[in-house]
Enzyme design. Structure first.
Site, short mmCIF file in Angstrom:
data_model
loop_
_atom_site.label_atom_id
_atom_site.label_comp_id
_atom_site.label_asym_id
_atom_site.label_seq_id
_atom_site.Cartn_x
_atom_site.Cartn_y
_atom_site.Cartn_z
CB SER A 31 -1.14 0.05 1.21
OG SER A 31 -0.35 -0.04 2.54
CD GLU A 33 1.26 8.63 4.82
OE1 GLU A 33 0.81 7.48 5.68
OE2 GLU A 33 1.95 9.34 5.11
CG ASP A 125 2.06 15.04 15.31
OD1 ASP A 125 2.20 14.29 16.27
OD2 ASP A 125 2.46 14.54 14.06
CG PHE A 234 10.02 12.95 8.17
CD1 PHE A 234 9.31 14.36 8.32
CD2 PHE A 234 10.10 12.60 6.96
CE1 PHE A 234 8.71 14.96 7.30
CE2 PHE A 234 9.38 13.24 5.88
CZ PHE A 234 8.88 14.63 6.18
CG HIS A 284 1.64 1.95 4.24
ND1 HIS A 284 0.55 1.99 3.89
CD2 HIS A 284 1.98 3.03 4.85
CE1 HIS A 284 0.00 3.13 3.56
NE2 HIS A 284 0.78 4.00 4.38
#
Length: 314
Positions: A31, A33, A125, A234, A284
């Site tokens: 998958s 994102e 966040d 990140f 993912h």
């Protein structure tokens, strides 16, 4: 008789081993994102990435949601377009940040009406970097509550977040695992992990989760690194460790983007291969709206493009 150093023997064994990516079965499921584009040009880039990755037949693609709902309209537009113009199942990210339960219900019903049946439910966040999360007075306090609330609205498929190296705000690893279990108990379908660079970190985390009674799918989140400085930022937000060898590996590549991509794909593909060897069959990918690295890694894992999925089956 001359003795051979152990390090040299290890290198010789590697040289004689079966090639790492030889004849994989192609039985992995993937998958992807994406994040909602800010400009028309960025939308073209995003749609090009979707066109490239669609023939790999992803289980779903997800679209992120900005802090404090800052990308609400753009996220909805992107998800609705994927759901309406392709045969790829689309998942929309949704957070608790600065939203009441009534506002979240409205958003969820809009997604359902647009044909979206999958939500990635996150606490989210705060809009201000470094601030602590404060629930909306009439909102959900955490992701577990959000999952339960969404399930009460419609029978959504729901993915949630997991943190192999522990959420930065968690009191302990055990409390973080307990929080993940609460999300599953509330109705989550699967967990998708934050990125990591050590397969052992993922396997240890899964062992702890299973020991705590979590039976649902825990899908590793893979971030192919093309920008080390950005990745370091990140990592600081989600508690991921960047090994020193990775910093050294990318040294001197700032002005060589093509070489940097090759190195990034190699590093990520090797980690995916080690996860695969440990029994992982779902991955993912955090694409950052670029297709090349994720496509290359999927190819190395044995996946091959199949019939195009851009046209909606409906």
């Amino acid at each position: 008789m001359t003795s051979v150093p152990l390090s040299q023997l290890e290198e010789a064994r590697r040289a004689l081993d079966t090639p790492l990516f030889a004849d994989l079965a192609g039985d992995a499921a993937v998958s992807f994102e994406f994040f909602p584009p800010k400009t028309e040009k960025m939308e073209e880039t995003l749609w090009s990435a979707i066109q490239t990755l669609a023939p790999l037949r992803p289980r779903f693609v997800s679209v992120t949601y900005g802090a404090g709902g800052s990308t609400r309209e753009r996220t909805h537009h992107t998800v609705a377009r994927i759901a309406g113009e392709t045969a790829i199942p689309a998942a929309a990210h949704l957070t608790c940040v600065e939203a009441s339960k009534a506002e979240i219900e409205e958003i969820a019903r809009e997604y359902w009406a647009a044909g979206v049946r999958h939500i990635v439910a996150l606490r989210g966040d705060p809009p201000t970097e470094g601030a602590r999360f404060t629930p909306h007075p009439d909102g959900y306090r955490n992701a577990a509550e959000l999952v339960a609330g969404l399930k009460a609205i419609h029978p959504f498929e729901i993915s949630v977040a997991a943190y192999p190296e522990c959420h930065p705000e968690a009191e302990s690893f055990d409390s973080d695992i307990a929080n993940l279990k609460a999300k599953f108990d509330a109705g989550a379908t699967r967990a998708i992990t934050q990125f990591f660079f050590s397969p052992e970190a993922y396997f240890r985390f899964c062992d702890k989760a299973r020991a705590a009674g979590i039976e649902g799918e825990i899908v590793p989140g893979i971030l192919p690194v093309s920008n080390v400085a950005q990745t370091r930022k990140f990592a600081g937000l989600c508690g991921a460790a960047i090994p020193a060898w990775m910093d050294r590996l990318f040294e001197g590549l700032d002005d060589h983007p093509a070489a940097r991509q090759l190195v990034a794909a190699t590093v990520a593909a090797e980690m995916c291969r080690r996860l695969y060897a440990g029994g992982v069959r779902q991955f993912h990918f955090y694409t950052l709206n670029r297709a090349e690295l994720s496509y290359a890694i999927c190819h190395l894992l044995g996946l091959r493009a199949k019939a195009d999925r851009l046209e909606n089956a409906a």
